[in-house]
Design an enzyme around this catalytic site. Structure first.
Site, PDB file in Angstrom:
ATOM      1  N   CYS A 407     -15.372 -19.061  -7.516  1.00 40.69           N
ATOM      2  CA  CYS A 407     -15.337 -19.587  -6.005  1.00 40.69           C
ATOM      3  C   CYS A 407     -16.384 -18.780  -5.436  1.00 40.69           C
ATOM      4  CB  CYS A 407     -14.157 -19.694  -5.546  1.00 40.69           C
ATOM      5  SG  CYS A 407     -13.296 -18.053  -5.455  1.00 40.69           S
ATOM      6  N   HIS A 451      -9.642 -16.625  -2.626  1.00 40.93           N
ATOM      7  CA  HIS A 451     -10.549 -17.787  -2.871  1.00 40.93           C
ATOM      8  C   HIS A 451     -11.557 -17.169  -1.669  1.00 40.93           C
ATOM      9  CE1 HIS A 451     -11.940 -21.623  -3.575  1.00 40.93           C
ATOM     10  NE2 HIS A 451     -11.813 -22.051  -2.386  1.00 40.93           N
ATOM     11  N   ASP A 467     -15.678 -26.285   1.595  1.00 42.75           N
ATOM     12  CA  ASP A 467     -15.331 -25.576   0.513  1.00 42.75           C
ATOM     13  C   ASP A 467     -16.131 -26.107  -0.630  1.00 42.75           C
ATOM     14  OD1 ASP A 467     -14.402 -24.228  -1.626  1.00 42.75           O
ATOM     15  OD2 ASP A 467     -12.191 -24.391  -0.982  1.00 42.75           O
TER      16      ASP A 467
END
Lengths: 653, 306
Positions: A407, A451, A467
């Site tokens: 991520c 994250h 995202d």
């Protein structure tokens, strides 16, 4: 009698009890004590066990004296002082094992028992978990059983354990009263050295390739959340942590903090109320569901909508919050701030070129965002915990060559590209998702849920969460890390989805641990007030609590005494009347000795107080018929009671 | 109210064995409880006289066995001898065939003879050459031993000691009693002139009555508490056996009977405890040495009456 027993030598079973207690008490210290001390203690215990086994003599005094001096010197050399937690515990360990070596009489045995009790308590200085508490309870039962065996060597091991368990059970109500009512102080009672927090893991305020994927390898719990009512859907579970707005070409960093105190009065969309129990992580940030609508007491809100505590979180804390997932912030962002979110270092030329091309082609900021997301979706990008290492132009390399990343790679590349295209953007780190424990309903968020995502600022619409990971691996958001990464990646054992029985056990254990944390370790002044007000006690101060505590303890003591007395006289009301007679006569110094038979007693009293002789003879005769003869019936018992009650004892002299 | 035969026996015996009422009572209780008595003391303190007097007063026929190291079991039990006239073997009963036997210095007999004697005490019968012969009833043994001269003796093992319901010590008489003894008539003549104070069947009747004295649950609890205490306390090497606790209750019943009660009191247990438990208790090795009788007496003050 007592004096004679005190100097009695220890029986073999008593010695064994004491040795076992010492071993049990010292066992957890192996982990914390200095290696040399653990070795010395182990050797001393083995030595004492050999003496027991061979029925040999105890070592002479001079050897023990030498060991005391040498051991104390060792402790001093290790810690450079005798004061403080660790040297204190080390000295206690040393003296316990040396006391065992001179333990020959019951008196020494008592000293060993009390040393064990004290040393047992010190285990809580290192850890306070449920496992430590369970171990301590077991050791407590064993030590008390050893104490029981010292009082009576003839009892069997089971009888000792039963007696010990009974005594501790009788103490339990007092423990409960003291626990609930003893005035609490905030934080631990003892000061912890600063280095005690170095081992804590969690998010930091910088991000570079690999930092979050490393954290994801840990199954440790970051925090737990308990929602009032329904859980929000998975795609709303973004727990906001450090916001990173500065990029130096390899690492993202947080900007200087500016406090922002105002909170929105009203907000659109649904609201969620919840409490968070945060594990200590030695950083000031408090994780909140985006976007916070209220603040825990003592916390501040930064201009980047990050909730911060005034001091680093060094013990488990609990706070209550309200969040509005649809709240948008930053519509009236200052020009300087927007400027700072466009700054970039001068590397990664290919990304810059691509972003510039998008900007020229679409012109609009929002369109650029969609171009970038489409790019990630359409090109062959991989979401993986083990991306290849990247060089100087890391974002170029990632976007155009390796295309494998976690991520932080996606968030970092996305924000870089946005800035290159002239759209203000920043990286937000935190946690995404979490797992609901079906046993107690808590949402558990682990380090593996760490994250990173992005925020872009669009004119008139404020900061929007984007995202990019969701574009490449939608499963990461909807179902968690385990289902998003390819099979065979080095996931923490605890989050793997394939062992369902293990998951069930883990859920149960974590629910129990959580209850322990919430209600025992987390029983702070606030919890205490909550509990007491639920019991009908509003805003008690420490004086009221102390008074209630004393009254309750007194009542408990009365209850236990009454129970014990009742148990003694339960079988026979006749005996009750007889004991009353003794208590009555005790006032004139003529209590019955507990081994004295009824006729002997009556005779003795008659001799001392002839005027009582007649009445007492009648009572004794009736008592004898009732208790030792064949007479029975309530009538006779009532008569005995009346005779005892009517016996008039004139106080003379 | 007629004087009870037991009171009369105690009174009569007390006139001859001076200042020893307690021992006389215990010996009588021992007979009434159908037990056997071991007297441990120096020679010349009245052991033999006590046995004689009791036999005479209770109307029992009396034999005496003087134990020596060369004595054989046949010397106690009896022997079959060929009789020429009848052409068969004829059993000649030994001294054990009597209602009351005084076994003097039992620890001088060899273990073989001891065991023959003690077996007869336990079984109330002897087996000789394959034939079992029943001993007379009542059957009562008073054995004596001198605890101070142990050379050339065979001390009774614990299992044999257990066959005796009681062990008592005579002790020296006090000053007044001794003066009266020295000034008085010859004891043997006095014994000879004694008349039995009960009919032949009366003793058996009294033994039966002793068995029927009431023991309440509370008293059983007391006896049990005493036995339990000896097992748990570190002061004793070994605790009292269930048989010892039974013996305690048996003796306490008989004690209550001569006290004219039909129920047993804790005091009765306490009265017989030193005699019944004394030879069954040994001080623990670590505890300071004390005589086992003192130990039993201390036991009373350590156990509360439940």
């Amino acid at each position: 009698m007592a004096a004679r027993r005190k100097s009695l030598p220890l029986a073999r079973n008593q010695e064994l009890w004491l040795l076992a207690c010492a071993v049990l008490t010292l066992a957890p210290d192996v982990e914390h004590a200095p290696t040399w001390l653990a070795a010395v203690a182990g050797m001393a215990l083995a030595w004492r066990a050999t003496i027991w086994w061979r029925r040999a003599a105890l070592p002479p005094r001079w050897i023990l004296s030498f060991l005391v001096v040498a051991g104390s010197a060792g402790v001093f050399l290790t810690y450079r002082q005798f004061f403080g937690k660790d040297p204190g515990i080390a000295l206690l360990i040393l003296f316990l094992v040396l006391k065992l070596l001179e333990m020959g009489r019951v008196r020494d045995g008592l000293a060993v028992v009390f040393l064990c009790y004290f040393l047992l308590l010190t285990h809580f200085l290192n850890a306070q978990g449920l496992d430590v508490a369970g171990f301590t309870l077991a050791a407590l039962v064993a030590i008390t059983a050893a104490l029981a065996s010292l009082a009576n060597a003839g009892l069997s091991a089971t009888a000792n354990l039963r007696l010990s368990a009974l005594m501790l059970a009788q103490a339990a109500p007092f423990m409960l009263v003291l626990f609930l009512l003893f005035p609490r102080v905030q934080g631990p009672l003892w000061g912890m050295p600063i280095d005690a927090y170095s081992g804590m893991s969690g998010l930091s305020d910088t991000m570079s390739p690999g930092s979050i994927s490393n954290l994801s390898l840990s199954g440790e719990i970051a925090f737990r959340a308990k929602f009032e009512g329904e859980l929000p859907p998975k795609h709303m579970l973004y727990w906001r942590g450090p916001v990173l707005g500065f990029y130096d070409g390899s690492t993202w960093r947080a900007g200087p903090r500016q406090a922002k105190v105002s909170l929105p009065d009203t907000a659109p969309g649904p609201a969620f109320r919840y409490s968070v129990t945060l594990e200590p992580h030695n950083k000031p940030w408090l994780f909140v569901l985006e976007m916070p609508g209220s603040l825990p007491p003592g916390a501040i809100l930064s201009h980047e909508y990050q909730v911060l505590s005034k001091t680093p979180v060094r013990s488990r804390i609990r706070y209550e919050l309200k969040s509005y997932p649809e709240l948008v912030q930053g519509i009236d962002e200052a020009a300087a701030s927007i400027d700072s979110h466009l700054r970039l270092p001068a590397n990664n030329p290919r990304t810059r070129a691509l972003a510039g091309q998008w900007r020229r082609e679409s012109g609009d900021g929002e369109a650029v965002v969609h171009r970038m997301l489409d790019h990630i979706r359409q090109e062959r990008f991989f979401y993986t915990l083990t991306p290849p290492l990247l060089g100087e132009n890391s974002i170029d390399q990632f976007l155009f060559e390796t295309r494998r990343g976690f991520c932080e790679h996606f968030a970092s590349a996305f924000v870089f590209a946005m800035r290159a295209a002239g759209v203000p953007a920043r990286v937000v780190t935190g946690y995404q998702g979490g797992e609901r424990n079906p046993v107690d309903g808590y949402l558990i968020v682990r380090q593996s849920d760490a994250h990173a995502w992005a925020e872009v600022w669009l004119e008139g619409r404020g900061w929007l969460r984007i995202d990019p990971t969701a574009a490449v691996a939608p499963n990461r958001i909807e179902a968690g890390l385990a289902s998003a990464v390819p099979v065979g990646e080095p996931l923490p054992f605890i989050v793997r989805a394939d062992l369902s029985w293990l998951r069930q056990m883990r859920f149960r254990w974590e629910a129990v641990t959580n209850t322990w944390n919430q209600w025992v370790l987390g029983y702070d002044p606030q919890r205490q007030r909550e509990v007491l007000s639920r019991l009908g006690l509003r805003e008690p101060d420490w004086k009221a609590m102390t008074a209630i505590m004393a009254v309750l303890c007194g009542l408990l003591l009365l209850g236990l005494t009454a129970w014990a007395l009742h148990k003694r006289a339960r079988h026979d009301p006749t005996l009750g009347a007889w004991n009353r007679l003794s208590r009555k006569l005790a006032r004139v110094g003529l209590a019955r000795k507990d081994w004295e038979g009824p006729e002997d007693y009556a005779r003795r009293v008659a001799l001392a107080r002839p005027e009582l002789g007649h009445g007492l003879a009648a009572i004794a005769a009736l008592y004898i018929d009732l208790r030792y003869g064949r007479l029975s019936g309530t009538e006779a018992r009532r008569k005995l009671r009346r005779l005892v009650a009517d016996l008039n004892i004139p106080s003379r002299r | 109210m007629p004087i009870s035969p037991t009171d009369e026996a105690i009174r009569q015996a007390g006139r001859i064995v001076l200042g020893k009422e307690r021992q006389i009572r215990l010996a009588l209780v021992c007979i009434l409880a159908r037990g056997h008595l071991l007297i441990e003391d120096l020679p010349g303190v009245g052991k033999t006289i006590l046995a004689h007097v009791l036999a005479k007063l209770l109307g029992l026929n009396f034999h005496r066995i003087q134990c020596t190291a060369d004595m054989l079991p046949a010397d106690i039990i009896g022997v079959s001898i060929y009789d020429r006239n009848s052409g068969g073997f004829q059993f000649h009963p030994g001294p054990i065939f009597a209602q009351m036997i005084l076994v003097d210095e039992i620890n001088r007999a060899t273990p073989k003879s001891q065991s023959a004697l003690l077996e007869a005490m336990e079984e109330h019968q002897v087996t000789c050459e394959g034939e079992t012969r029943v001993l007379p009833d009542p059957f009562f043994v008073i054995a004596t031993q001198n605890p101070y001269h142990q050379i050339g003796t065979f001390p009774l093992p614990e299992s044999q000691l257990d066959r005796f319901l009681m062990r008592i010590e005579m002790g020296y008489p006090d000053r007044a009693a001794e003066r009266e003894l020295l000034a008085g008539a010859d004891r043997r003549d006095m014994v000879a002139s004694l008349a039995p104070c009960m009919e032949p069947g009366e003793l058996i009747e009294l033994q039966r009555a002793a068995r029927e004295v009431h023991v309440s649950e509370a008293l059983v609890a007391y006896a049990q508490a005493i036995a339990e205490h000896t097992r748990l306390s570190p002061d004793y090497e070994t605790g009292l056996s269930p048989r010892a606790a039974l013996a305690l209750l048996r003796a306490a019943r008989a004690w209550a009977l001569i006290d004219h009660r039909d129920l047993v009191l804790p005091e009765d247990i306490q009265a017989v405890l030193p005699a019944v438990a004394g030879h069954r208790l040994h001080p623990a090795s670590g505890a300071p040495a004390s005589s086992s009788t003192d130990l039993a007496a201390a036991l009373i003050s350590e156990v509360p009456i439940p």
